[in-house]
Design an enzyme around this catalytic site. Structure first.
Site, mmCIF file in Angstrom:
data_model
loop_
_atom_site.group_PDB
_atom_site.id
_atom_site.type_symbol
_atom_site.label_atom_id
_atom_site.label_comp_id
_atom_site.label_asym_id
_atom_site.label_seq_id
_atom_site.Cartn_x
_atom_site.Cartn_y
_atom_site.Cartn_z
ATOM 1 C CE LYS A 58 52.158 37.209 35.415
ATOM 2 N NZ LYS A 58 51.190 36.115 35.236
ATOM 3 C CD GLN A 102 51.060 33.878 32.346
ATOM 4 O OE1 GLN A 102 51.652 34.097 33.395
ATOM 5 N NE2 GLN A 102 50.216 34.742 31.818
ATOM 6 C CG ASP A 125 48.068 33.966 39.537
ATOM 7 O OD1 ASP A 125 48.470 35.130 39.731
ATOM 8 O OD2 ASP A 125 48.231 33.360 38.460
#
Ligand code: NAP
Length: 322
Positions: A58, A102, A125
Site C-alpha cells: 500500500k 491494518q 478504509d
C-alpha cells in the site's frame, strides 16, 4: 495473467488498477502543485507477515502514485488504549490526510472501537459508522476499498448490474456487507449468504452476479455457479508449503506444482479451473480484486486530501462554521 480455460471473460484487475492509479497520479500532482502531496498513514500492529506485505504494497503504491506514505509500527501485545491513542494522534495530525489501521488486529483488541475512533474525514478504509451509514444511504464519502474494487471490476468488464440477481457469499464488515450495499444501491436484487445459510449451493446457483468472500480455498465450485454468471473472487488464501490443498484443487496445475515443489501458493475462494468454462465473467486470484483494492485506497487518499482542503477553505470563508 491467468488464462480462462474457455468461455469466461477475465475481469483483469491488474490492467484496471493501472488506469485508476494513473488517474490518482494526475490528481495527486494537481494537489502537490497547490500545496503538498496527499499523505497516507498506516498503523500496523504486530509482525504478522501477511499484514506486513499488504502494508508495504500500500505505501509503495501510494508513493508511486505521487502521494507520500508512512507506516507507524506498534509492537505486538500493545494495550488497546495505546492503539487508540495512536489513532487519535493521526486524527489530529494536520499532515495526515488518510489514516487506516491494518487488519486483522491481534486478539484482545476490539476492532469496532477502532472503527469508532478514526476521524470519519480521514477514514480511507470507510469503516467509521458515519461512512458506513452514508454508504447504505447511497451517498458514500469513502467507499471501502475492496467493495469499490469489486464494483469497478464488474463495470470494467461490462457486466450489467441494475435488475440483476446478485449473491454475496460472506457478511464481513469490510467486504460482504458493504459490497451488498453497493450492489443494492445500483439496483441489483441482493442476497447475502453466510455460514448459517441453508442450501447455499442452490442460492448461489441462482445468482447472475456471484461475489465470493468466504476465506476458504476453492470453496465455490461449478455447482454453485449459474452458467453465464459474473463471478468475482475476493478470497486471498495462502496455502503454506507442504500443506495439501483441498483435493479438488489438485486438478489446477499451478496449485499442484506448488504443492509438489514445496512452495506456497495463493488461491481464491473460487475453484477457477472448474468455474471458468461455464461462467460469463470471472476474476482471477491473483490479479483480480487485490490490485484494485490498493488502487481504491489511493483514490480515497486523494479524495481525503481534497475534502480536507475544501473544508479548510470553507472554514476560512465562514468562521461561524468552526
Ligand atoms: P471474514 O471476516 O472471515 O468473513 C468470512 C465470511 O464468510 C463470514 O461472513 C462467514 O460467515 C462466511 N463463511 C465462512 N465459512 C463459510 C461457509 N462454509 N459457508 C458459508 N459462509 C461461510 O472474511 P473477509 O474479511 O470478508 O475476507 C474474505 C476473504 O477475502 C478472505 O480470503 C480475505 O483474505 C479476502 N480479502 C481479500 C481482499 C483483497 O483485497 N483481495 C480484501 C479483504 C479480504 P459467518 O459470518 O456466519 O461467520
Amino acid at each position: 495473467m491467468t488464462e480462462a480455460p474457455a468461455g469466461a471473460t477475465i475481469l483483469d484487475g491488474t490492467a484496471l488498477a493501472a488506469k485508476v492509479r494513473e488517474s490518482v497520479r494526475k490528481d495527486a500532482e494537481k494537489l502537490s502543485a497547490t500545496g503538498r502531496p496527499p499523505h497516507l498513514r498506516v498503523i500496523l500492529l504486530g509482525s504478522d507477515p501477511a499484514s506486513q506485505t499488504y502494508v508495504a504494497a500500500k505505501t509503495k503504491a501510494a508513493r508511486e502514485s505521487g502521494c507520500t506514505a508512512e507506516t507507524v509500527r506498534l509492537p505486538s501485545g500493545i494495550a488497546p488504549g495505546a492503539l487508540l491513542a495512536e489513532v487519535r494522534r493521526g486524527n489530529t495530525d494536520e499532515g495526515v490526510d488518510g489514516l487506516l489501521v491494518q487488519l486483522p488486529l491481534e486478539p484482545g483488541h476490539d476492532v469496532r472501537r477502532i472503527y469508532d475512533a478514526i476521524d470519519p474525514w480521514k477514514d480511507v478504509d470507510g469503516v467509521h459508522p458515519e461512512n458506513v451509514g452514508r454508504l447504505h444511504q447511497g451517498r458514500p464519502r469513502f467507499t471501502p476499498c475492496t467493495p469499490a474494487g469489486i464494483l469497478a471490476l464488474l463495470d470494467g468488464g461490462g457486466v450489467t448490474i441494475p435488475g440483476r440477481r446478485a449473491v454475496v457469499l460472506g457478511r464481513s464488515d469490510i467486504v460482504g456487507k458493504p459490497v451488498a450495499a453497493l450492489l443494492t444501491c445500483r439496483d441489483a436484487t441482493v442476497t447475502i449468504c453466510h455460514s448459517k445459510t441453508p442450501d447455499l449451493e442452490r442460492v448461489c446457483s441462482e445468482a447472475e452476479i456471484l461475489v465470493a468472500a468466504v476465506g476458504r480455498p476453492g470453496f465455490v465450485t461449478r455447482q454453485h455457479v449459474r452458467p453465464g454468471a459474473a463471478v468475482v473472487d475476493v478470497g486471498v488464501n495462502r496455502l503454506a508449503p507442504g500443506v495439501a490443498p483441498p483435493a479438488h484443487l489438485m486438478g489446477t496445475a499451478r496449485v499442484r506444482r506448488a504443492f509438489e515443489e514445496g512452495r506456497p501458493v495463493l488461491v481464491g475462494d473460487v475453484d477457477f479451473d472448474a468455474v471458468a468454462p461455464i461462467a460469463g465473467w470471472i476474476s482471477p486470484v491473483p490479479g483480480g480484486v487485490g490490485p484494485l483494492t490498493v488502487a481504491m485506497l489511493l483514490a480515497n487518499t486523494v479524495l481525503a486530501a481534497r475534502l480536507s482542503r475544501e473544508r479548510h477553505r470553507s472554514e476560512e470563508m465562514d468562521p461561524l462554521t468552526l
